[in-house]
Design a protein around this motif. Structure first.
Motif, short mmCIF file in Angstrom:
data_model
loop_
_atom_site.label_atom_id
_atom_site.label_comp_id
_atom_site.label_asym_id
_atom_site.label_seq_id
_atom_site.Cartn_x
_atom_site.Cartn_y
_atom_site.Cartn_z
N LYS A 128 26.29 3.20 44.64
CA LYS A 128 25.84 2.49 45.84
C LYS A 128 24.31 2.56 45.97
O LYS A 128 23.65 1.60 46.37
CB LYS A 128 26.49 3.09 47.09
N LEU A 129 23.76 3.73 45.62
CA LEU A 129 22.31 3.92 45.66
C LEU A 129 21.61 2.94 44.71
O LEU A 129 20.64 2.28 45.10
CB LEU A 129 21.99 5.37 45.26
N ILE A 130 22.12 2.83 43.48
CA ILE A 130 21.51 1.94 42.50
C ILE A 130 21.61 0.49 42.95
O ILE A 130 20.66 -0.29 42.84
CB ILE A 130 22.15 2.12 41.11
N PHE A 213 11.32 8.22 41.10
CA PHE A 213 11.33 9.57 40.50
C PHE A 213 12.55 10.36 40.95
O PHE A 213 13.22 11.01 40.15
CB PHE A 213 10.05 10.33 40.87
N LEU A 214 12.86 10.30 42.26
CA LEU A 214 14.00 11.05 42.79
C LEU A 214 15.32 10.54 42.22
O LEU A 214 16.23 11.32 41.96
CB LEU A 214 14.02 10.97 44.33
N ILE A 215 15.42 9.23 42.04
CA ILE A 215 16.64 8.66 41.46
C ILE A 215 16.75 9.06 39.99
O ILE A 215 17.81 9.48 39.54
CB ILE A 215 16.64 7.12 41.60
N HIS A 216 15.63 8.94 39.26
CA HIS A 216 15.62 9.30 37.84
C HIS A 216 16.05 10.76 37.63
O HIS A 216 16.83 11.06 36.72
CB HIS A 216 14.22 9.07 37.25
N SER A 217 15.58 11.64 38.49
CA SER A 217 15.90 13.07 38.35
C SER A 217 17.37 13.37 38.63
O SER A 217 17.87 14.43 38.26
CB SER A 217 15.01 13.91 39.29
N ARG A 218 18.07 12.42 39.27
CA ARG A 218 19.50 12.63 39.58
C ARG A 218 20.41 11.73 38.74
O ARG A 218 21.63 11.72 38.96
CB ARG A 218 19.76 12.37 41.07
N THR A 219 19.85 11.01 37.79
CA THR A 219 20.66 10.04 37.03
C THR A 219 21.76 10.72 36.24
O THR A 219 22.91 10.27 36.25
CB THR A 219 19.76 9.20 36.10
N ASN A 220 21.46 11.80 35.55
CA ASN A 220 22.47 12.47 34.72
C ASN A 220 23.64 12.98 35.55
O ASN A 220 24.80 12.82 35.18
CB ASN A 220 21.85 13.62 33.91
N GLU A 259 24.24 -1.75 34.01
CA GLU A 259 22.97 -2.32 33.56
C GLU A 259 21.82 -1.34 33.76
O GLU A 259 20.92 -1.24 32.91
CB GLU A 259 22.69 -3.63 34.31
N TYR A 260 21.86 -0.58 34.85
CA TYR A 260 20.83 0.43 35.11
C TYR A 260 20.89 1.51 34.02
O TYR A 260 19.84 1.94 33.50
CB TYR A 260 21.05 1.04 36.49
N LEU A 261 22.10 1.94 33.66
CA LEU A 261 22.26 3.01 32.67
C LEU A 261 21.91 2.52 31.26
O LEU A 261 21.51 3.32 30.41
CB LEU A 261 23.68 3.57 32.72
N ILE A 262 22.04 1.22 31.03
CA ILE A 262 21.58 0.65 29.75
C ILE A 262 20.05 0.75 29.69
O ILE A 262 19.48 1.16 28.67
CB ILE A 262 22.05 -0.81 29.60
N ASP A 263 19.40 0.41 30.79
CA ASP A 263 17.93 0.51 30.86
C ASP A 263 17.46 1.95 30.63
O ASP A 263 16.37 2.17 30.08
CB ASP A 263 17.42 0.02 32.21
#
Length: 291
Positions: A128-130, A213-220, A259-263
């Motif tokens: 939902k965030l993405i 940055f905050l989203i990237h740090s929580r992607t995994n 698509e976000y995770l492909i990027d």
């Protein structure tokens, strides 16, 4: 109060289909928890033709609301977070009737918040965030700043809920109160967005940079549940992903999440030949580095 309502809930408690009866009373001077009613009666049943049945009562100068909830719907609410008030009700409720300790065990499970439940909930909040972040950024780039603002507020809310779940807690209705204690950095971003005197365009520009940055740090951790499921096969078509039982809760947010995770090089595209020359089925797998 309980004496007056006893005939109503006793009738329900006597039925073999009833798993538990709980009572939530209005807090002094505040009807927010109970939707302005003096009492909420929660009756949990194994199954019902009507998953949710609500009946209102008046007594003396007070009012009560009885909610008869089928267990499958209750479990859906708890899993997907589609009825956030239910967490507050179960936490605050007094147990009136409990068949085979069903309610006591349910409350214990909610308190301990099993890790699998957390992983799925984090995945749903991250999706939902993405969705909100991507749509908000597209609107910002089209100079539709008020619409972008609306999406950004929602994206921050999902980021806040994700942080709360990551810390082993259930997001409550007062999620910003929780986040202020747990993740002050996210709370500060929210404050700057809504309280800053900067031009809206500038506020959004700065927020997209900070939240990226905050989203990237929580992607995994946010994508962990999805990637774990995708790892079970060599590759998946999109229809296979959407029909996978454990992934159906992601619903309309799945496409933008993939698509976000492909990027981010966490998922890669696999082109599978079709009967048409030069046309391929677009399939997906976890990045080889993750396998």
């Amino acid at each position: 109060m309980e004496d007056i309502l006893r005939p109503i809930y006793q009738e329900r408690a006597s039925q073999s289909n009833t798993l538990g009866v709980l009572m939530v009373e209005k807090r002094q001077k505040s009807g927010q928890t109970t939707d302005s009613f003096d009492v909420i009666l929660l009756v949990i049943v194994k199954e019902a033709e009507q998953p949710l049945f609500i009946k209102h009562y008046s007594y003396d100068d007070k009012k009560a609301s009885m909610h008869v909830i089928a267990e499958p719907l209750l479990q859906e609410w708890l899993l997907l977070g589609t009825n956030r008030k239910i967490f507050e009700w179960l936490h605050d409720a007094k147990i009136i009737f409990d068949r085979n300790e069903y309610v006591a065990n349910l409350k214990t499970e909610l308190r301990e918040f099993p890790f699998y439940g957390r992983k799925l909930k984090m995945g749903l909040e991250f999706a939902k965030l993405i969705r909100r972040y991507v749509d908000g950024k597209a609107l910002f780039e089209s100079h539709l700043f008020l619409d972008a603002y609306n999406h950004v507020v929602h994206s921050l809310h999902h980021l806040a809920r994700l942080a709360v779940i990551e810390n082993g807690l259930h997001p409550e209705l007062t999620v910003w109160h929780q986040v202020k204690q747990i993740e002050p950095e996210i709370f500060k971003l929210y404050e700057e967005l809504v309280n800053s005197e900067e031009m809206l365009e500038k506020r959004l520009e700065l927020l997209f940079l900070a939240s990226e940055f905050l989203i990237h740090s929580r992607t995994n951790i946010g994508a962990g549940h999805l990637l774990e499921i995708l790892n079970n096969k060599e590759y998946w078509s999109f229809s296979e992903i959407m029909s996978e039982k454990e992934l159906t809760p992601y619903s309309v947010d799945m496409s933008v999440l993939i698509e976000y995770l492909i990027d981010k090089h966490l998922i890669e595209v696999v082109n599978v030949e079709t009967k048409g020359q030069g046309v391929f089925h677009r399939c997906y797998r976890t990045h080889k580095k993750l396998s």
